[in-house]
Design an enzyme around this catalytic site. Structure first.
Site, PDB file in Angstrom:
ATOM      1  N   SER A 156     -10.479  19.723  29.408  1.00 12.05           N
ATOM      2  CA  SER A 156      -9.689  19.795  30.640  1.00 12.05           C
ATOM      3  C   SER A 156      -9.699  21.243  31.371  1.00 12.05           C
ATOM      4  CB  SER A 156      -8.307  18.818  30.431  1.00 12.05           C
ATOM      5  OG  SER A 156      -7.653  18.805  31.695  1.00 12.05           O
ATOM      6  N   ASP A 322     -13.089   8.341  32.193  1.00 10.83           N
ATOM      7  CA  ASP A 322     -12.353   9.568  32.781  1.00 10.83           C
ATOM      8  C   ASP A 322     -12.707   9.643  34.357  1.00 10.83           C
ATOM      9  OD1 ASP A 322     -11.208  12.015  33.411  1.00 10.83           O
ATOM     10  OD2 ASP A 322     -12.164  13.076  31.980  1.00 10.83           O
ATOM     11  N   HIS A 355      -8.938  10.187  30.609  1.00  6.52           N
ATOM     12  CA  HIS A 355      -9.119  11.794  30.802  1.00  6.52           C
ATOM     13  C   HIS A 355      -8.558  12.141  29.286  1.00  6.52           C
ATOM     14  CE1 HIS A 355      -9.394  15.817  31.702  1.00  6.52           C
ATOM     15  NE2 HIS A 355      -8.135  16.327  31.416  1.00  6.52           N
ATOM     16  N   ASP A 356      -7.466  11.531  28.875  1.00  4.85           N
ATOM     17  CA  ASP A 356      -6.972  11.744  27.559  1.00  4.85           C
ATOM     18  C   ASP A 356      -7.684  11.512  26.385  1.00  4.85           C
ATOM     19  OD1 ASP A 356      -4.530  13.163  28.191  1.00  4.85           O
ATOM     20  OD2 ASP A 356      -3.125  11.325  27.857  1.00  4.85           O
TER      21      ASP A 356
END
Length: 378
Positions: A156, A322, A355-356
């Protein structure tokens, strides 16, 4: 210092802080000084200093990559990747992770004291960029006696820093791992950040950023900002699987505005727990730094040109769910690296977590990073 064994060097270990000599020249043209950097190191640097790995953290992360967080008590945020028997192993590597400048866990930021006034900088702190964060990391490595990195790794916003490293310091990086990231912030990314910033600034306790003296912090605004951002870290499939439309602790709707649904309760919890460990002004500064991030813009509009000076190997990883930094963003970077002649490998991994996913259980990610660091292709 040369006569002191590295393992006994007071610069190395957990919960360290360094005050860097000289001011830091920022992208805005401003000078920042003095600069404090909070950091942790794990493992031992070998004799030729060839085993150093820098870990870069995401927006709300910190230096506690593999040790318990002093505020929350939770394990390090990347304990699945960094630690004994993990791809980044202190038995093999000397690992450095620092809190970015602008943050609030010991590095210089809006909450730190301005020596000229004796008060917190607040919004008088200069606006930063991702490149500024990287320059501060480079100054920290100078302080630690590290000339060259075996690898720089981040996910990220950490991936943004990792990707910036070989563009600013092409001779100091041997390999670069960029996970769930991008080469520039999109209009949608900026829009989500602006919603969060406006939530903070609309909180009556924000008061232009001068809220440190009485402890009446803009917690409601910061919690809403965190809630909005947290949605972008997840996927629709993941939210549906975890919560669906299930009610929270009740058998029927209340026909009111309490947290009827489990997903509402979850987001409120995320927001409230976040304000216990993070500073609202830091959130403003770091999101702004991410919005300014555009590597191509810093190199005449050419992303490929940014990497022509480096001989680093690159590994790019994306996740299929994501939507914050989708696979298309990683492909743009890979194409630019190919055009520049850089050695690059790329893989898209499957995960329901959005995304995590880079922070959660993902054995495939560990295998990719492990193989790449050991010299193989991902």
């Amino acid at each position: 210092m040369a006569s002191v064994p590295i393992s006994q060097d007071s610069r190395f270990g957990l919960r360290r802080q360094a005050r860097l000599t000289g001011p830091l020249h920022l992208s805005s043209g401003a000078l920042l000084g003095p600069v404090d950097i909070a950091y942790e190191t794990y493992g031992t640097m070998n004799a030729d200093k060839s085993n150093v790995i820098l870990i870069c953290h995401a927006l709300t992360g910190d230096q506690y990559v593999a040790s318990d967080h002093p505020v929350t008590g939770k394990p390090g945020w990347w304990w699945r990747l960094v630690g004994e028997g993990k791809p980044v192993d202190p038995a093999r590597h000397f690992i450095v992770c620092s809190n970015v400048i602008g943050s609030c866990m010991g590095s210089s930021g809006p909450a730190s004291i301005d020596p000229a006034t004796g008060d917190p900088h607040a919004m008088r702190f200069p606006v930063l960029t991702i490149a500024d964060m990287v320059r501060a990391q480079a100054a920290l490595l100078d302080h630690l006696g590290v000339d060259r990195l075996s690898a720089v790794i981040g996910g990220s916003m950490g991936g943004m820093q990792a990707l910036t490293w070989p563009t600013l310091f092409p001779d100091r990086v041997e390999s670069c791992v960029v996970i769930a990231s991008t080469a520039r912030h999109s209009a949608q990314n900026i829009a989500f950040h602006e919603v969060g910033r406006q939530a903070i600034m609309a909180d009556p306790h924000w008061r232009g950023g001068d809220y440190y003296a009485d402890g009446q912090v803009p917690s409601a605004g910061l919690a809403v900002a965190r809630m909005a951002a947290h949605i972008t870290y997840l996927s629709e499939a993941g939210l549906t699987e975890k919560f669906g439309r299930r009610l929270q602790g009740r058998d029927a709707k209340t026909f009111g505005f309490d947290a009827d649904f489990q997903v509402e309760s979850y987001l409120r919890h995320q927001g409230l727990s976040f304000v216990e460990r993070f500073d609202a002004n830091s959130y403003l500064y770091i999101t702004r730094a991410m919005d300014y991030y555009d590597i191509a813009d810093d190199h005449g509009g050419s992303l490929a040109k940014a990497f022509t000076a480096t001989k680093a190997r690159f590994c790019l990883v994306s996740f299929d769910t994501d939507w914050l930094y989708p696979t298309t963003e990683s492909r743009i970077i890979v194409h630019a690296l190919n055009a520049s002649g850089a050695q690059a490998s790329f893989v898209e991994l499957s995960s329901p977590f959005g995304h995590d996913a880079f922070l959660l259980e993902c054995p495939e990610l560990n295998r990719v990073v492990d193989g790449f660091l050991k010299g193989g292709r991902a």
